[in-house]
Scaffold this motif. Structure first.
Motif, mmCIF file in Angstrom:
data_model
loop_
_atom_site.group_PDB
_atom_site.id
_atom_site.type_symbol
_atom_site.label_atom_id
_atom_site.label_comp_id
_atom_site.label_asym_id
_atom_site.label_seq_id
_atom_site.Cartn_x
_atom_site.Cartn_y
_atom_site.Cartn_z
ATOM 1 N N TRP A 1 0.827 -1.212 0.000
ATOM 2 C CA TRP A 1 0.000 0.000 0.000
ATOM 3 C C TRP A 1 0.860 1.260 0.000
ATOM 4 C CZ3 TRP A 1 -4.693 1.380 -1.175
ATOM 5 C CH2 TRP A 1 -5.216 2.594 -0.701
ATOM 6 N N LEU A 2 1.898 1.281 0.815
ATOM 7 C CA LEU A 2 2.786 2.446 0.885
ATOM 8 C C LEU A 2 3.552 2.633 -0.420
ATOM 9 C CD1 LEU A 2 4.093 1.873 4.509
ATOM 10 C CD2 LEU A 2 2.694 3.807 3.762
ATOM 11 N N PHE A 3 3.913 1.527 -1.057
ATOM 12 C CA PHE A 3 4.593 1.594 -2.350
ATOM 13 C C PHE A 3 3.675 2.221 -3.402
ATOM 14 C CE2 PHE A 3 5.743 -0.154 -6.500
ATOM 15 C CZ PHE A 3 7.093 0.171 -6.557
ATOM 16 N N ILE A 4 2.407 1.827 -3.386
ATOM 17 C CA ILE A 4 1.426 2.367 -4.338
ATOM 18 C C ILE A 4 1.244 3.872 -4.127
ATOM 19 C CG2 ILE A 4 -1.022 2.360 -5.004
ATOM 20 C CD1 ILE A 4 -0.981 -0.675 -4.352
ATOM 21 N N LEU A 5 1.102 4.288 -2.878
ATOM 22 C CA LEU A 5 0.923 5.714 -2.579
ATOM 23 C C LEU A 5 2.121 6.529 -3.053
ATOM 24 C CD1 LEU A 5 -0.615 5.721 1.041
ATOM 25 C CD2 LEU A 5 -1.797 6.117 -1.135
ATOM 26 N N ASN A 6 3.319 5.992 -2.827
ATOM 27 C CA ASN A 6 4.535 6.714 -3.219
ATOM 28 C C ASN A 6 4.698 6.782 -4.732
ATOM 29 O OD1 ASN A 6 7.265 7.886 -2.345
ATOM 30 N ND2 ASN A 6 7.883 6.244 -3.723
ATOM 31 N N ILE A 7 4.390 5.692 -5.407
ATOM 32 C CA ILE A 7 4.594 5.626 -6.863
ATOM 33 C C ILE A 7 3.625 6.547 -7.606
ATOM 34 C CG2 ILE A 7 3.037 3.794 -7.643
ATOM 35 C CD1 ILE A 7 6.807 3.913 -8.356
ATOM 36 N N LEU A 8 2.486 6.850 -6.980
ATOM 37 C CA LEU A 8 1.498 7.722 -7.609
ATOM 38 C C LEU A 8 1.872 9.204 -7.514
ATOM 39 C CD1 LEU A 8 -1.847 6.037 -6.456
ATOM 40 C CD2 LEU A 8 -0.823 5.983 -8.740
ATOM 41 N N GLU A 9 2.852 9.513 -6.670
ATOM 42 C CA GLU A 9 3.308 10.900 -6.535
ATOM 43 C C GLU A 9 4.106 11.325 -7.762
ATOM 44 O OE1 GLU A 9 2.956 13.350 -3.715
ATOM 45 O OE2 GLU A 9 1.231 12.015 -3.931
ATOM 46 N N LYS A 10 4.053 12.601 -8.069
ATOM 47 C CA LYS A 10 4.787 13.123 -9.216
ATOM 48 C C LYS A 10 6.286 13.106 -8.942
ATOM 49 C CE LYS A 10 1.107 16.233 -10.793
ATOM 50 N NZ LYS A 10 0.736 17.652 -11.048
ATOM 51 N N SER A 11 7.040 12.858 -10.000
ATOM 52 C CA SER A 11 8.494 12.878 -9.879
ATOM 53 C C SER A 11 8.979 14.323 -9.781
ATOM 54 C CB SER A 11 9.118 12.193 -11.088
ATOM 55 O OG SER A 11 10.511 12.128 -10.949
ATOM 56 N N LYS A 12 9.927 14.575 -8.876
ATOM 57 C CA LYS A 12 10.431 15.929 -8.667
ATOM 58 C C LYS A 12 11.950 15.923 -8.668
ATOM 59 C CE LYS A 12 6.566 16.675 -5.479
ATOM 60 N NZ LYS A 12 6.217 16.916 -4.069
ATOM 61 N N GLU A 13 12.499 17.101 -8.954
ATOM 62 C CA GLU A 13 13.953 17.255 -8.863
ATOM 63 C C GLU A 13 14.328 17.319 -7.398
ATOM 64 O OE1 GLU A 13 17.332 20.424 -10.267
ATOM 65 O OE2 GLU A 13 15.476 20.271 -11.440
ATOM 66 N N PHE A 14 15.358 16.589 -7.021
ATOM 67 C CA PHE A 14 15.663 16.446 -5.599
ATOM 68 C C PHE A 14 17.170 16.451 -5.387
ATOM 69 C CE2 PHE A 14 15.048 14.607 -1.345
ATOM 70 C CZ PHE A 14 13.834 15.166 -1.002
ATOM 71 N N ASN A 15 17.714 17.583 -4.997
ATOM 72 C CA ASN A 15 19.144 17.697 -4.734
ATOM 73 C C ASN A 15 19.363 18.238 -3.327
ATOM 74 O OD1 ASN A 15 20.099 16.932 -7.400
ATOM 75 N ND2 ASN A 15 19.206 18.864 -8.090
ATOM 76 N N PHE A 16 20.212 17.566 -2.565
ATOM 77 C CA PHE A 16 20.476 17.989 -1.193
ATOM 78 C C PHE A 16 21.829 17.437 -0.750
ATOM 79 C CE2 PHE A 16 18.470 13.895 -1.044
ATOM 80 C CZ PHE A 16 19.145 13.214 -0.044
ATOM 81 N N ASN A 17 22.335 17.990 0.321
ATOM 82 C CA ASN A 17 23.596 17.517 0.899
ATOM 83 C C ASN A 17 23.393 17.220 2.382
ATOM 84 O OD1 ASN A 17 25.372 17.828 -1.408
ATOM 85 N ND2 ASN A 17 25.075 20.033 -1.147
ATOM 86 N N LEU A 18 23.920 16.095 2.825
ATOM 87 C CA LEU A 18 23.860 15.724 4.240
ATOM 88 C C LEU A 18 25.263 15.423 4.748
ATOM 89 C CD1 LEU A 18 20.778 13.286 4.291
ATOM 90 C CD2 LEU A 18 20.866 15.621 5.180
ATOM 91 N N GLU A 19 25.574 15.958 5.915
ATOM 92 C CA GLU A 19 26.882 15.686 6.502
ATOM 93 C C GLU A 19 26.931 14.243 7.008
ATOM 94 O OE1 GLU A 19 24.941 18.192 7.507
ATOM 95 O OE2 GLU A 19 25.916 19.881 6.493
ATOM 96 N N ASP A 20 28.098 13.652 6.931
ATOM 97 C CA ASP A 20 28.268 12.287 7.424
ATOM 98 C C ASP A 20 28.115 12.272 8.949
ATOM 99 O OD1 ASP A 20 28.780 9.567 7.293
ATOM 100 O OD2 ASP A 20 30.925 9.852 7.647
ATOM 101 N N ILE A 21 27.463 11.240 9.440
ATOM 102 C CA ILE A 21 27.243 11.104 10.883
ATOM 103 C C ILE A 21 28.395 10.311 11.494
ATOM 104 C CG2 ILE A 21 25.711 10.213 12.680
ATOM 105 C CD1 ILE A 21 24.467 12.489 11.133
#
Length: 313
Positions: free
Chosen positions: A113-133
């Motif tokens: 169910w969660l996979f279906i909900l996520n797959i129905l969302e529109k694709s977006k540009e997604f760029n971010f940076n995360l510091e190593d923990i």
């Protein structure tokens, strides 16, 4: 000790697609809620979602809603996933086999169910940076992991819970006694008050006679627990109805499904709502509640019908 943050960042930095990132965050919340409870899973991963969303300049609203669904569904698999599960597991003196037999199909449907909900969302540009923990004290991590496993064994009655409690307190006192000051004692007191309140409420003769007659049937137990959870939350609901029915399977399914729906159906939903609204980039309150209710009601209907025909019909 930032163990969960370390795992999350290690996975997230490998992808730059919105759908893949959101799926990782959703399933991290989903699977972690089985072990650390739905509340703690959201407290851990919602802030990470908010940080990523700020850096990628997107609105995290739907992702937070999906993570909330994930926590409320994923926690259903294990007794320690949520307070209502732990209560029912203990109240009816269940074993692990009985519990998993009922909740495994529920959880598998949740993954799909969660996979279906996520797959129905529109694709977006997604760029971010995360510091190593960086994990500073690996010895403490190892000790607490062993302690965590010891606590899980006590949940399944392999180890006496009194021994587990004493050892846990001693280890915390030796390694980091400041943790004891961070315990939510008000929440513990709230649960004690709920037990007292539901115990007193169930002792009224007219309530007892009506409830026992009404909840004798499996179908009415199932739908009553789902419906009542929408108004008083699923934890108090399980405490109240357990006094009047031997239909533990229907009650277990009902209160877990009942955690979907309204904002107050599950405490975890209130936690994620507060985390989202306290974030300075959050949009207005009404928009969140509208979308939250939309996805939760759809999920509530789907889970109610599927599980009814699998287990009860």
């Amino acid at each position: 000790m930032k163990i969960l943050d370390k795992i999350a960042v290690s996975l997230l930095t490998k992808f730059n697609s919105y759908k893949k990132i959101s799926l990782i965050l959703i399933y991290l919340t989903f699977f972690s809620s089985m072990l650390i409870t739905n509340d703690v899973a959201l407290i851990t991963f919602i802030p990470l979602t908010l940080i990523i969303s700020k850096r990628a300049h997107i609105n995290p609203m739907k992702l937070v809603i999906f993570q909330t669904l994930a926590a409320n569904i994923g926690c259903g698999l294990t007794p320690m996933g949520s307070p209502q599960n732990l209560f029912i597991f203990s109240f009816y003196n269940l074993n692990a086999s009985q519990f998993f037999k009922i909740m495994l199909p529920f959880t598998i449907f949740g993954i799909l169910w969660l996979f279906i909900l996520n797959i129905l969302e529109k694709s977006k540009e997604f760029n971010f940076n995360l510091e190593d923990i960086i994990i500073e004290n690996q010895t403490h991590v190892l000790i607490f992991c062993v302690l965590f496993i010891f606590i899980l064994l006590s949940v399944f009655n392999i180890v006496n819970y009194k021994i587990a409690l004493i050892i846990t307190i001693l280890v915390v006192l030796i390694l980091n006694k400041r943790l004891l000051a961070k315990v939510d004692y008000i929440l513990l007191l709230t649960f004690i008050c709920l037990f007292i309140f539901t115990g007193n409420l169930s002792s009224f003769p007219f309530i007892e006679s009506f409830a026992r007659a009404f909840l004798h049937n499996k179908t009415t137990t199932y739908f009553s627990s789902i419906l009542l959870s929408q108004f008083i939350s699923n934890v108090p609901c399980s405490m109240l109805l357990a006094n009047f029915t031997s239909n533990w399977k229907e009650l277990l399914l009902g209160v877990n499904i009942g955690g979907l729906g309204t904002l107050i159906a599950s405490l975890a939903s209130v936690i994620s709502y507060k985390l989202y609204m306290n974030d300075r980039t959050s949009k207005n309150q009404n928009t969140y509640i509208i979308w939250f209710t939309f996805y939760n009601v759809i999920s509530l209907i789907a889970f109610t019908l599927i599980n009814y025909f699998i287990f009860i019909f």
